[in-house]
Design a protein around this motif. Structure first.
Motif, PDB file in Angstrom:
ATOM      1  N   LYS A 111       0.850  -1.198   0.000  1.00 48.61           N
ATOM      2  CA  LYS A 111       0.000   0.000   0.000  1.00 48.61           C
ATOM      3  C   LYS A 111       0.880   1.240   0.000  1.00 48.61           C
ATOM      4  CE  LYS A 111      -3.264  -2.973   0.915  1.00 48.61           C
ATOM      5  NZ  LYS A 111      -4.172  -3.456  -0.126  1.00 48.61           N
ATOM      6  N   PRO A 112       0.361   2.330  -0.548  1.00 51.42           N
ATOM      7  CA  PRO A 112       1.125   3.577  -0.563  1.00 51.42           C
ATOM      8  C   PRO A 112       1.452   4.066   0.849  1.00 51.42           C
ATOM      9  CG  PRO A 112      -0.779   3.733  -2.002  1.00 51.42           C
ATOM     10  CD  PRO A 112      -0.932   2.461  -1.230  1.00 51.42           C
ATOM     11  N   ALA A 113       2.557   4.782   0.965  1.00 56.63           N
ATOM     12  CA  ALA A 113       2.885   5.472   2.212  1.00 56.63           C
ATOM     13  C   ALA A 113       1.934   6.670   2.357  1.00 56.63           C
ATOM     14  CB  ALA A 113       4.335   5.942   2.168  1.00 56.63           C
ATOM     15  N   PRO A 114       1.746   7.164   3.576  1.00 57.65           N
ATOM     16  CA  PRO A 114       0.826   8.296   3.760  1.00 57.65           C
ATOM     17  C   PRO A 114       1.251   9.520   2.946  1.00 57.65           C
ATOM     18  CG  PRO A 114       1.447   7.347   5.876  1.00 57.65           C
ATOM     19  CD  PRO A 114       2.322   6.701   4.851  1.00 57.65           C
ATOM     20  N   PHE A 115       0.253  10.258   2.497  1.00 56.15           N
ATOM     21  CA  PHE A 115       0.526  11.538   1.826  1.00 56.15           C
ATOM     22  C   PHE A 115      -0.652  12.463   2.102  1.00 56.15           C
ATOM     23  CE2 PHE A 115      -1.205   8.484  -1.319  1.00 56.15           C
ATOM     24  CZ  PHE A 115      -2.420   9.090  -1.597  1.00 56.15           C
ATOM     25  N   SER A 131       0.130   5.094 -13.987  1.00 56.25           N
ATOM     26  CA  SER A 131       1.548   4.828 -13.748  1.00 56.25           C
ATOM     27  C   SER A 131       1.933   5.185 -12.324  1.00 56.25           C
ATOM     28  CB  SER A 131       2.425   5.636 -14.719  1.00 56.25           C
ATOM     29  OG  SER A 131       2.207   5.199 -16.040  1.00 56.25           O
ATOM     30  N   LEU A 132       1.357   6.276 -11.821  1.00 51.13           N
ATOM     31  CA  LEU A 132       1.771   6.761 -10.497  1.00 51.13           C
ATOM     32  C   LEU A 132       1.290   5.849  -9.364  1.00 51.13           C
ATOM     33  CD1 LEU A 132       3.199   8.900  -8.846  1.00 51.13           C
ATOM     34  CD2 LEU A 132       1.108  10.275  -8.879  1.00 51.13           C
ATOM     35  N   VAL A 133       0.045   5.372  -9.428  1.00 45.44           N
ATOM     36  CA  VAL A 133      -0.464   4.579  -8.295  1.00 45.44           C
ATOM     37  C   VAL A 133       0.332   3.277  -8.108  1.00 45.44           C
ATOM     38  CG1 VAL A 133      -2.492   3.483  -7.250  1.00 45.44           C
ATOM     39  CG2 VAL A 133      -2.730   5.692  -8.398  1.00 45.44           C
ATOM     40  N   PRO A 134       0.654   2.546  -9.178  1.00 40.49           N
ATOM     41  CA  PRO A 134       1.526   1.377  -8.955  1.00 40.49           C
ATOM     42  C   PRO A 134       2.866   1.764  -8.306  1.00 40.49           C
ATOM     43  CG  PRO A 134       0.593   1.291 -11.161  1.00 40.49           C
ATOM     44  CD  PRO A 134       0.195   2.611 -10.571  1.00 40.49           C
ATOM     45  N   LEU A 135       3.447   2.887  -8.731  1.00 43.31           N
ATOM     46  CA  LEU A 135       4.726   3.315  -8.137  1.00 43.31           C
ATOM     47  C   LEU A 135       4.561   3.616  -6.649  1.00 43.31           C
ATOM     48  CD1 LEU A 135       6.147   5.725 -10.889  1.00 43.31           C
ATOM     49  CD2 LEU A 135       6.938   3.435 -10.302  1.00 43.31           C
ATOM     50  N   LEU A 136       3.418   4.205  -6.285  1.00 45.63           N
ATOM     51  CA  LEU A 136       3.163   4.514  -4.870  1.00 45.63           C
ATOM     52  C   LEU A 136       2.919   3.222  -4.097  1.00 45.63           C
ATOM     53  CD1 LEU A 136       0.745   7.579  -5.196  1.00 45.63           C
ATOM     54  CD2 LEU A 136       3.196   7.615  -4.785  1.00 45.63           C
ATOM     55  N   SER A 137       2.115   2.326  -4.687  1.00 49.66           N
ATOM     56  CA  SER A 137       1.787   1.079  -3.987  1.00 49.66           C
ATOM     57  C   SER A 137       3.039   0.236  -3.761  1.00 49.66           C
ATOM     58  CB  SER A 137       0.752   0.281  -4.773  1.00 49.66           C
ATOM     59  OG  SER A 137      -0.518   0.857  -4.627  1.00 49.66           O
ATOM     60  N   MET A 138       3.955   0.259  -4.719  1.00 45.28           N
ATOM     61  CA  MET A 138       5.198  -0.500  -4.557  1.00 45.28           C
ATOM     62  C   MET A 138       6.232   0.290  -3.755  1.00 45.28           C
ATOM     63  SD  MET A 138       5.670  -2.364  -8.205  1.00 45.28           S
ATOM     64  CE  MET A 138       4.384  -1.973  -9.356  1.00 45.28           C
ATOM     65  N   ARG A 139       5.841   1.471  -3.346  1.00 43.87           N
ATOM     66  CA  ARG A 139       6.691   2.387  -2.559  1.00 43.87           C
ATOM     67  C   ARG A 139       7.993   2.716  -3.287  1.00 43.87           C
ATOM     68  NH1 ARG A 139       5.061   2.297   3.723  1.00 43.87           N
ATOM     69  NH2 ARG A 139       2.871   1.872   3.338  1.00 43.87           N
ATOM     70  N   LEU A 140       7.896   2.801  -4.607  1.00 43.98           N
ATOM     71  CA  LEU A 140       9.027   3.308  -5.381  1.00 43.98           C
ATOM     72  C   LEU A 140       8.998   4.830  -5.387  1.00 43.98           C
ATOM     73  CD1 LEU A 140       8.822   0.764  -8.330  1.00 43.98           C
ATOM     74  CD2 LEU A 140      10.528   0.843  -6.505  1.00 43.98           C
ATOM     75  N   ALA A 141       7.862   5.401  -4.972  1.00 46.57           N
ATOM     76  CA  ALA A 141       7.751   6.852  -4.817  1.00 46.57           C
ATOM     77  C   ALA A 141       6.938   7.110  -3.558  1.00 46.57           C
ATOM     78  CB  ALA A 141       7.051   7.478  -6.023  1.00 46.57           C
ATOM     79  N   ALA A 142       7.258   8.181  -2.855  1.00 43.62           N
ATOM     80  CA  ALA A 142       6.518   8.524  -1.638  1.00 43.62           C
ATOM     81  C   ALA A 142       6.417  10.041  -1.505  1.00 43.62           C
ATOM     82  CB  ALA A 142       7.190   7.920  -0.412  1.00 43.62           C
ATOM     83  N   PRO A 143       5.623  10.676  -2.379  1.00 43.56           N
ATOM     84  CA  PRO A 143       5.474  12.129  -2.311  1.00 43.56           C
ATOM     85  C   PRO A 143       4.773  12.542  -1.015  1.00 43.56           C
ATOM     86  CG  PRO A 143       3.943  11.193  -3.907  1.00 43.56           C
ATOM     87  CD  PRO A 143       4.814  10.078  -3.447  1.00 43.56           C
ATOM     88  N   ALA A 144       5.038  13.778  -0.554  1.00 39.15           N
ATOM     89  CA  ALA A 144       4.394  14.277   0.668  1.00 39.15           C
ATOM     90  C   ALA A 144       2.968  14.725   0.388  1.00 39.15           C
ATOM     91  CB  ALA A 144       5.208  15.439   1.233  1.00 39.15           C
ATOM     92  N   ARG A 163      -6.080   5.511   0.813  1.00 42.24           N
ATOM     93  CA  ARG A 163      -6.889   4.294   0.706  1.00 42.24           C
ATOM     94  C   ARG A 163      -7.230   4.017  -0.761  1.00 42.24           C
ATOM     95  NH1 ARG A 163      -7.151   2.364   4.797  1.00 42.24           N
ATOM     96  NH2 ARG A 163      -9.092   2.505   5.967  1.00 42.24           N
ATOM     97  N   LEU A 164      -6.774   2.877  -1.277  1.00 37.85           N
ATOM     98  CA  LEU A 164      -7.130   2.494  -2.640  1.00 37.85           C
ATOM     99  C   LEU A 164      -8.633   2.231  -2.701  1.00 37.85           C
ATOM    100  CD1 LEU A 164      -4.216  -0.047  -3.326  1.00 37.85           C
ATOM    101  CD2 LEU A 164      -4.380   2.326  -4.133  1.00 37.85           C
TER     102      LEU A 164
END
Ligand SMILES: Cc1cc2nc3c(=O)[nH]c(=O)nc-3n(C[C@H](O)[C@H](O)[C@H](O)COP(=O)(O)OP(=O)(O)OC[C@H]3O[C@@H](n4cnc5c(N)ncnc54)[C@H](O)[C@@H]3O)c2cc1C
Ligand code: FES
Ligand code: FES
Lengths: 296, 172
Positions: free
Chosen positions: A2-6, A35-48, B30-31
């Motif tokens: 899951k994405p990190a908090p933002f 493209s962005l949501v998979p990157l967030l879910s895999m925690r390859l990106a964690a924007p504030a 939350r997805l």
């Protein structure tokens, strides 16, 4: 995962969006998210902060101008599916709709945006290469104003475009199909809808007698950035035969970077580039000839 | 489910799912797939790959198929969402696409099925009378690990018949 908090904001005007984006150096634009949501879910990106531009109806527009050289202007919130279905776009620059059919699956195209795909700057993506082939541009805005970036200054490296962190791309401009030219594109992918192992788009010009006057091809999945190559000199005397097409492919290869990964060896990728160059340049030539015939 | 950190801001979000409003308090991250399953309690939407590839989580957003795992719930507040639970007839009997899957054995374990049913429901609105090739194309973005797809393609064509009112009894 899951994405990190933002933090999240969904502005309703572009001005608000620009202010929000400028407020935090770790803010990112959320367009279609494909493209962005998979990157967030895999925690390859964690924007504030995510600045969701899906509320900016003013960016949904697709504008076609046939005056002068003609241009297709695609707004940042136009989904791939809407651009693909647009009759005016298809007429004025058919390569756009042709290439969009190769982008992912219809369900992804329902949400993903064409401009998002361009500024995401994936060298395996179709639309950055198409913009490169057609010598288009992207218009961006920030709190400091607006500028237009020519495609040759846009792609910096893998997944890296020359947009500043506080800039939102508002539109992409694709020049119209010029008279006496034809277009085509094709790719080889492991499965229909996947990113390609190698993809090629071409624009070929012909004169009234059917001689080649110009030939250019662009490649995706063949390096860190999309590559466009002028192949005109391979068609000696304007002639197009199997030998000329093979020569064109050899002319392109030194400009391409066929790399090895789990999907394909470097040799196989280079071979795909050869085969696809021959196939796509011929198809673009046939398209040019057919257009000349219907116009005369 | 996403662990909510004590300091993380929660947002009040209204989701409209199958015509009913649900008011939930969720973090921005939350997805939509998780919001539907955990916050709304509709577990028909399945989660396979969670990065857009498998299609199990496909739902309809204002009638159009999208991946629920590639959307944040907060981003679709107030829009019409249709999940597999919304595909049955009002009296609770199977909707036409569901009925076709039952008749043609279009499912085995059923994990992928919700995504196929939503995709096909929207696909048949766009193209009510698909050829066999078009039926395959319609489901080409969804993965199934059990059926080998043959019976899913048949189900698409059968669903089209059912929707076009070509009787219930004409199956051999
Ligand atoms: C299963 C799957 C298969 C796919 N296959 C392909 C394929 O074969 N070919 C292909 O080309 N693509 C493919 N895609 C990606 C798809 O085309 C995306 O739609 C596209 O890459 C990004 O567009 P988006 O609107 O979703 O952008 P987002 O995911 O929202 O954003 C992508 C990046 O661009 C930035 N960004 C987006 N819009 C703007 C803007 N207006 N201004 C500034 N920055 C912006 C974001 O901050 C982010 O960094 C695939 C995706 C999936 C999930
Ligand atoms: S779970 Fe969403 S596509 Fe696989
Ligand atoms: S029925 Fe088991 S994955 Fe499709």
């Amino acid at each position: 995962m899951k994405p990190a908090p933002f933090a999240y904001t969904r502005p309703t005007t572009i001005e608000e969006a620009l202010i929000a984006l400028a407020s935090d150096p770790y803010a990112k634009v959320l367009a279609g998210g494909q493209s962005l949501v998979p990157l967030l879910s895999m925690r390859l990106a964690a924007p504030a902060l995510l600045v969701d531009i899906n509320g900016l109806a003013e960016l949904e527009t697709i504008h076609v101008s046939e005056a002068g050289e003609g241009v297709v202007r695609i707004g940042a919130l136009a989904r791939h599916a809407a651009v693909e279905a647009d009759e005016d776009v298809r007429r004025v620059q058919p390569l756009i709709s042709n290439a969009l059919k190769l982008v992912a699956h219809p369900t992804i195209r329902n949400r993903g945006t064409t401009v998002g795909s361009i500024v995401h700057a994936d060298a395996s993506a179709e639309m950055p290469a198409v913009l490169m082939l057609l010598d288009g541009s992207v218009t961006v805005r920030s709190v400091d104003g607006e500028r237009t970036i020519g495609v040759h200054d846009l792609f910096v490296g893998p997944l890296e475009s020359s947009l500043a962190p506080n800039e939102i791309a508002v539109s992409a401009q694709f020049p119209a199909l010029a008279e006496g030219t034809g277009v085509a594109c094709d790719e080889v992918a492991r499965r229909h809808g996947d990113y390609a192992l190698c993809g090629v788009a071409a624009v070929v010009g012909v004169d009234g007698a059917g001689a080649v006057t110009s030939a250019r091809a662009a490649y995706w999945s063949m390096g860190d950035v999309p590559v466009a190559v002028d192949l005109t000199e391979a068609f000696v005397g304007g002639r197009l035969s199997d030998e000329h097409l093979a020569a064109a492919a050899e002319l392109a290869l030194p400009h391409l970077e066929a790399t090895e990964d789990i999907h394909a060896t470097a040799d196989y990728r280079a071979q795909l580039a050869r085969v696809l160059t021959r196939r796509v340049v011929r198809a673009a030539y046939d398209d040019a000839v057919a257009r000349r015939e219907t116009n005369s | 489910m996403t662990q909510t950190q004590p300091t993380e801001e929660l947002l009040d979000v209204r989701l409209i799912v199958n015509g009913a409003s649900h008011d939930i308090r969720i973090p921005a991250r939350r997805l939509l797939s998780d919001a539907l399953r955990h916050d709304v309690g509709l577990t028909g939407t399945h989660v396979g790959c969670e990065h857009g590839v498998c299609g199990a989580c496909t739902i309809l957003l204002d009638g159009t198929p999208v991946r629920a795992c590639l959307l944040f719930a907060v981003s679709v507040a107030g829009q019409e969402l249709t999940t597999v639970e919304g595909l049955a007839n009002p009296d609770g009997t199977l909707g036409p696409v569901q009925q076709a899957f039952k008749e043609c054995h279009g499912l085995q374990c059923g994990f992928c099925t919700p995504g196929f049913l939503t995709t096909i429901t929207a696909g048949l609105k766009d193209n009510p009378d698909p050829t066999e090739d078009e039926a395959r194309e319609m489901v080409s973005g969804n993965l199934c690990r059990c059926t080998g797809y043959q019976n899913i393609a048949k189900s698409v064509c059968r669903a089209a018949e059912l929707i076009n009112g070509q009787g219930k009894g004409d199956q051999e």
